[in-house]
Motif scaffolding. Sequence first.
Motif, PDB file in Angstrom:
ATOM      1  N   SER A  74      -5.480   0.925  -1.818  1.00 44.54           N
ATOM      2  CA  SER A  74      -5.268   1.470  -0.467  1.00 44.54           C
ATOM      3  C   SER A  74      -6.598   1.789   0.206  1.00 44.54           C
ATOM      4  O   SER A  74      -6.796   1.498   1.385  1.00 44.54           O
ATOM      5  N   GLU A  85      -8.327 -15.050   7.037  1.00 39.18           N
ATOM      6  CA  GLU A  85      -9.212 -14.321   6.131  1.00 39.18           C
ATOM      7  C   GLU A  85      -9.676 -15.138   4.923  1.00 39.18           C
ATOM      8  O   GLU A  85     -10.873 -15.215   4.644  1.00 39.18           O
ATOM      9  N   ILE A 135     -11.700  -2.143   4.696  1.00 44.87           N
ATOM     10  CA  ILE A 135     -11.683  -3.463   5.335  1.00 44.87           C
ATOM     11  C   ILE A 135     -11.283  -3.334   6.800  1.00 44.87           C
ATOM     12  O   ILE A 135     -11.891  -3.943   7.691  1.00 44.87           O
ATOM     13  N   LEU A 136     -10.264  -2.528   7.069  1.00 45.52           N
ATOM     14  CA  LEU A 136      -9.834  -2.310   8.458  1.00 45.52           C
ATOM     15  C   LEU A 136     -10.948  -1.668   9.276  1.00 45.52           C
ATOM     16  O   LEU A 136     -11.134  -1.995  10.454  1.00 45.52           O
ATOM     17  N   TYR A 175       0.819  -1.215   0.000  1.00 48.40           N
ATOM     18  CA  TYR A 175       0.000   0.000   0.000  1.00 48.40           C
ATOM     19  C   TYR A 175       0.853   1.266   0.000  1.00 48.40           C
ATOM     20  O   TYR A 175       1.955   1.294   0.555  1.00 48.40           O
ATOM     21  N   GLN A 201      -8.416  -1.340   1.362  1.00 48.93           N
ATOM     22  CA  GLN A 201      -7.798  -1.872   2.577  1.00 48.93           C
ATOM     23  C   GLN A 201      -8.233  -1.077   3.809  1.00 48.93           C
ATOM     24  O   GLN A 201      -8.489  -1.641   4.870  1.00 48.93           O
ATOM     25  N   LYS A 202      -8.334   0.239   3.671  1.00 45.54           N
ATOM     26  CA  LYS A 202      -8.777   1.081   4.793  1.00 45.54           C
ATOM     27  C   LYS A 202     -10.213   0.746   5.182  1.00 45.54           C
ATOM     28  O   LYS A 202     -10.562   0.704   6.367  1.00 45.54           O
TER      29      LYS A 202
END
Length: 327
Positions: free
Chosen positions: A200, A249, A206-207, A89, A203-204
């Motif tokens: 990116s 996951e 998902i977090l 990322y 991913q944010k």
Amino acid sequence: MNEIDKRILEFKTWYDAQLQHHDASVEFFCKLIGAIPKVEMVKGRTKSYDECISKFNRKYLPFIDKKEKEVKISYYLTDLIGIRAVCFYAEEVYEIRRGLRKYFKELEITDKSSQLEKTEDKFGYKSLHLQLVLKRGLKGIDGADKFKDIQIELQIRTVIQDAWSVLDHIIKYKKSIPQGLKRRINRLSALFEIADDEFSNIQKEILKEENKINYRLKKGGRIETLKTLDVFRFLFVALKYFPDYDFVEFKVDGFVQEILLLKSDFTEGALNEALQENLSYVDTIEKSINQHLNPYTKIRYCLYKYNIKKFKPILSEHQQGIFNTLG
């Protein structure tokens, strides 16, 4: 023979004598940099003699007096040792840079990402280029003294930036081509830039969803009974019953897809109900066969008992036989 030709001959002698040492340094730097958090892949090489001379002739020779006797070609080649570090990322690029400061002193920085972002009509591969040299007095690093005077060029890129850089070098004649072709290349490079940003951003998100799960679990959040199952809702329910299990996951993703293929409207509430009503029965199966069952297998038995008609394929014939024998 003019002075520059003499300096080129001197450089050839120096290059050949130092090649083994430089190749060993590549291995050392790759190992050191590869151990820094967030670095997923690292590669390095010693620039070939022909590449060195080509770069010197192209970039520096036009500005040097051919009668100059003090020219040392090696001084001009700051990228003789080139290392490439790849991460996932964009934000990790600067995390890696911070990690490098433990071992290296920065001599020069070129931030191609910032340069491109300041333009309106240019796209290309972004990366951070650092000229580095090892810090003095490093403790516990085998080989540090041996390679302390070698300057390296390190490029830090994301996997998408790295992919575009490779393709970008394959596409020839980029600067003086017909406008139509140039536009197509720009469109392609823009797509890579968008993909990097989206990777990116995803991913944010998902977090954020994972943090929601943890918050709901911590606060004892209620079951959202009518919400269709997804990986995050599966984890919220599963972790209530198996709090110490490490749900990987990709396995969760595959398992949830398996459930939804059998019943596409299966909900978070239904999963919770299946486990709440049937886990104690599955515990009796575990005891009767004298075998430890992992959470996935326990959930399979619970779903089977909850709705045999819909979830018959979720158990193997052997498992169905065990269930029917005990049932």
